[in-house]
Design a protein around this motif. Structure first.
Motif, PDB file in Angstrom:
ATOM      1  N   PHE A 142       0.992  -0.999   0.115  1.00 18.48           N
ATOM      2  CA  PHE A 142      -0.177   0.068   0.179  1.00 18.48           C
ATOM      3  C   PHE A 142       1.057   1.417   0.080  1.00 18.48           C
ATOM      4  O   PHE A 142       0.476   2.224  -0.584  1.00 18.48           O
ATOM      5  CB  PHE A 142      -0.905  -0.054   1.219  1.00 18.48           C
ATOM      6  N   ARG A 173       2.671   1.503  -9.332  1.00 21.65           N
ATOM      7  CA  ARG A 173       1.454   1.187  -8.781  1.00 21.65           C
ATOM      8  C   ARG A 173       0.669   0.007  -9.311  1.00 21.65           C
ATOM      9  O   ARG A 173       0.143  -0.522  -8.285  1.00 21.65           O
ATOM     10  CB  ARG A 173       0.674   2.526  -9.198  1.00 21.65           C
ATOM     11  N   LEU A 225      -0.618  -3.063  -6.763  1.00 20.04           N
ATOM     12  CA  LEU A 225      -2.066  -3.199  -6.556  1.00 20.04           C
ATOM     13  C   LEU A 225      -2.110  -4.897  -6.746  1.00 20.04           C
ATOM     14  O   LEU A 225      -2.710  -5.540  -6.205  1.00 20.04           O
ATOM     15  CB  LEU A 225      -2.630  -2.670  -7.801  1.00 20.04           C
ATOM     16  N   MET A 273      -0.652  -6.595  -3.718  1.00 21.82           N
ATOM     17  CA  MET A 273      -1.792  -6.443  -2.682  1.00 21.82           C
ATOM     18  C   MET A 273      -2.767  -7.640  -2.845  1.00 21.82           C
ATOM     19  O   MET A 273      -3.001  -8.194  -1.969  1.00 21.82           O
ATOM     20  CB  MET A 273      -2.313  -5.124  -2.490  1.00 21.82           C
TER      21      MET A 273
END
Length: 101
Positions: A26, A38, A42, A45
């Motif tokens: 994050f 990014r 993601l 995650m």
């Protein structure tokens, strides 16, 4: 230490490490610096949350968590593929703009 206690301890440690990995991903998602960073954050995650669902299924002995993890993995794959396609188109558009006077 019995095998049940060892399994419980192992799963709890796994859940803690997964939470740490989600927090770090994050941070990378928030910080950037670029769109590909990014996208990878993601995706990381998503994978970590799928692992969390698997560990929770073992800890709580509920198979429903595996279904949630499977659906999340499929949605995460589609999201990553879509974001990668978007990033590629964005890069190509920038290159075309540089070539035109």
């Amino acid at each position: 230490m019995t095998s049940g206690e060892f399994l419980s301890l192992s799963v709890e440690l796994t859940l803690g490490m997964v939470i740490i990995s989600v927090a770090l991903a994050f941070f990378r998602l928030f910080r950037g610096p670029s769109l590909p960073d990014r996208v990878v954050a993601l995706d990381m995650m998503t994978v970590a949350i799928v692992a969390f669902c698997g560990a929770a299924a073992v800890l709580y002995e509920q198979v429903a968590f595996l279904d949630v993890g499977l659906v999340l993995a499929l949605v995460g794959f589609l999201a990553t593929a879509a974001l990668a396609r978007y990033a590629e188109r964005r890069r190509l558009r920038k290159e075309e703009e540089k070539e035109q006077p």
